[in-house]
Design an enzyme around this catalytic site. Structure first.
Site, PDB file in Angstrom:
ATOM      1  N   LYS A 225       0.827  -1.202   0.000  1.00  0.00           N
ATOM      2  CA  LYS A 225       0.000   0.000   0.000  1.00  0.00           C
ATOM      3  C   LYS A 225       0.862   1.252   0.000  1.00  0.00           C
ATOM      4  CE  LYS A 225      -3.719   2.252   2.588  1.00  0.00           C
ATOM      5  NZ  LYS A 225      -4.609   2.153   3.782  1.00  0.00           N
TER       6      LYS A 225
ATOM      7  N   TYR B 275      14.188   3.970  10.392  1.00  0.00           N
ATOM      8  CA  TYR B 275      14.446   3.532  11.761  1.00  0.00           C
ATOM      9  C   TYR B 275      13.639   2.273  12.071  1.00  0.00           C
ATOM     10  CZ  TYR B 275      15.117   4.086  16.824  1.00  0.00           C
ATOM     11  OH  TYR B 275      15.454   3.906  18.135  1.00  0.00           O
TER      12      TYR B 275
END
Length: 398
Positions: free
Chosen positions: A270, A370
């Protein structure tokens, strides 16, 4: 010469039993105590066998010949009439034993052994008592949608729309258990979807408590309908909680089973960025088993109708409907909500790690990077823990 009723009535007992033939292998066995017993001698798979048709005159000459003809028809189809007769006797016995009330009792005992809360058990029993009062003595195989609906209408007539809906779900739970234990062929409550007045409340399309999720998991692992690809996809949805489209379009070259990873290409996510999922041993085993079923097909979940195409986007939801879960109870996409809720509620995992596992977008590009790097080891542990939770649910259900 064929027997006549006059000859049969004139047969007298002797010191030893003796046979009197009719035709086509049919004969009577006259015993020393005066019984006249119908027997049919036949051969099946090269072995001589004998089939009993009862005693004369309770079983008339005409009826014995009809049964001989029926047996010959079965033999012509390659069916052993003795085995068919045995199956019929067992089915008749099952009708008396496998009633709705008896199976409901088994379900309640199973829930008790699983450690369900007393409040949950009392609510379930309260609902089941309404059904048992109406059709508890009915064999589970004879339970029809109209019979169930008549009971539901009684509750609905009192304005208790939510209770009627829950009663339908609870009856369905008993029926699905009967299907899973090979004592019924289908769940009649599935045909009643849309038949009840809908309560004016908002329902989540996902099982978001452990008990609700456990019911879905148990149904998925017990499900024997559909193609192997459908059954495997449902199990992997529970284990991996990806978006349904990401899973059903998967290709085998995206999986590295030795490294225990699945790399979902950016073109299919998505967020349009590559997403890597860790595969717990349980997921790897399901994939390996499926690979043996689907052979060399490059698709992981090929359609059973067109092997070069994947299963349709409705296949998984239709399977859940067949298990008795309505679209406002649980959907294939609902596995994501189940995992997100339960992983967050357990308090064991960093919320950002959970978001990373779900492939949600972070606040910015830095946070996304991250997520992928820093939380990978925690995501691996989390994926293995989640698989262990599902395994524990399955152990609790058997």
């Amino acid at each position: 010469m064929p027997l006549t009723d006059i000859q049969l009535r004139q047969l007298k007992p002797r010191a030893k039993q003796y046979k009197v033939s009719d035709s086509g292998g049919l004969y009577v066995l006259v015993t020393p105590n005066g019984s006249t017993l119908w027997r049919l001698k036949y051969r099946f798979d090269g072995k001589e066998k004998v089939l009993a048709f009862g005693a004369y005159p309770d079983t008339s000459l005409a009826r014995a010949r009809e049964r001989r003809s029926d047996a010959k028809s079965l033999l012509a189809e390659g069916i052993d009439p003795a085995e068919r007769a045995k199956a019929a006797r067992e089915e008749d016995a099952a009708l008396n034993e496998h009633t709705f009330a008896n199976i409901a009792t088994e379900v309640m005992e199973k829930l008790r052994k699983e450690g369900k809360a007393d409040t949950t058990l009392k609510k379930k029993q309260w609902l089941l008592d309404k059904a048992i009062a109406d059709f508890g003595d009915l064999p589970i195989t004879q339970l029809k949608p109209a019979t169930v609906l008549a009971t539901l209408r009684k509750v609905e007539a009192l304005g208790n729309y939510e209770s009627a809906k829950r009663l339908r779900s609870t009856i369905g739970q008993v029926c699905r258990y009967a299907v899973a234990t090979a004592r019924a062929d289908d769940d009649p409550t599935y045909a009643l979807r849309g038949a009840l007045i809908a309560p004016k409340v908002t329902h989540m399309a996902a099982a978001t408590t452990r008990d609700e999720f456990a019911e879905v998991v148990q149904a998925v692992w017990d499900y024997e309908g559909g193609a192997p690809s459908t059954r495997a996809a449902l199990k992997l949805m529970a284990l991996l909680y990806t978006r349904p489209g990401e899973l059903r379009l998967a290709l085998w070259d995206e999986f590295d089973l030795e490294a225990a990873t699945w790399t979902i290409p950016a073109s299919r996510t998505k967020m349009r960025r590559e997403h890597v999922k860790h595969l717990a041993p349980m997921a790897i085993q399901i994939l390996q088993d499926l690979r043996r079923e689907t052979g060399s097909n490059y698709r992981v979940f090929p359609s059973s109708i067109a092997r070069d195409k994947p299963i349709s986007e409705n296949t998984l939801n239709q399977a859940l409907r067949r298990m008795g879960f309505e679209k406002d109870q649980h959907t294939s996409h609902g596995f994501r909500a189940s995992a997100s809720t339960l992983l967050n509620e357990c308090g064991l995992w960093d919320k950002d790690a959970i978001e990373a596992e779900l492939a949600h977008v972070g606040a910015d590009q830095v946070r996304r990077a991250y997520h992928r790097a820093t939380y990978w080891q925690e995501r691996v542990r989390m994926a293995n823990w989640w698989a262990d939770e599902i395994l524990q649910i399955l152990k609790e259900s058997h």
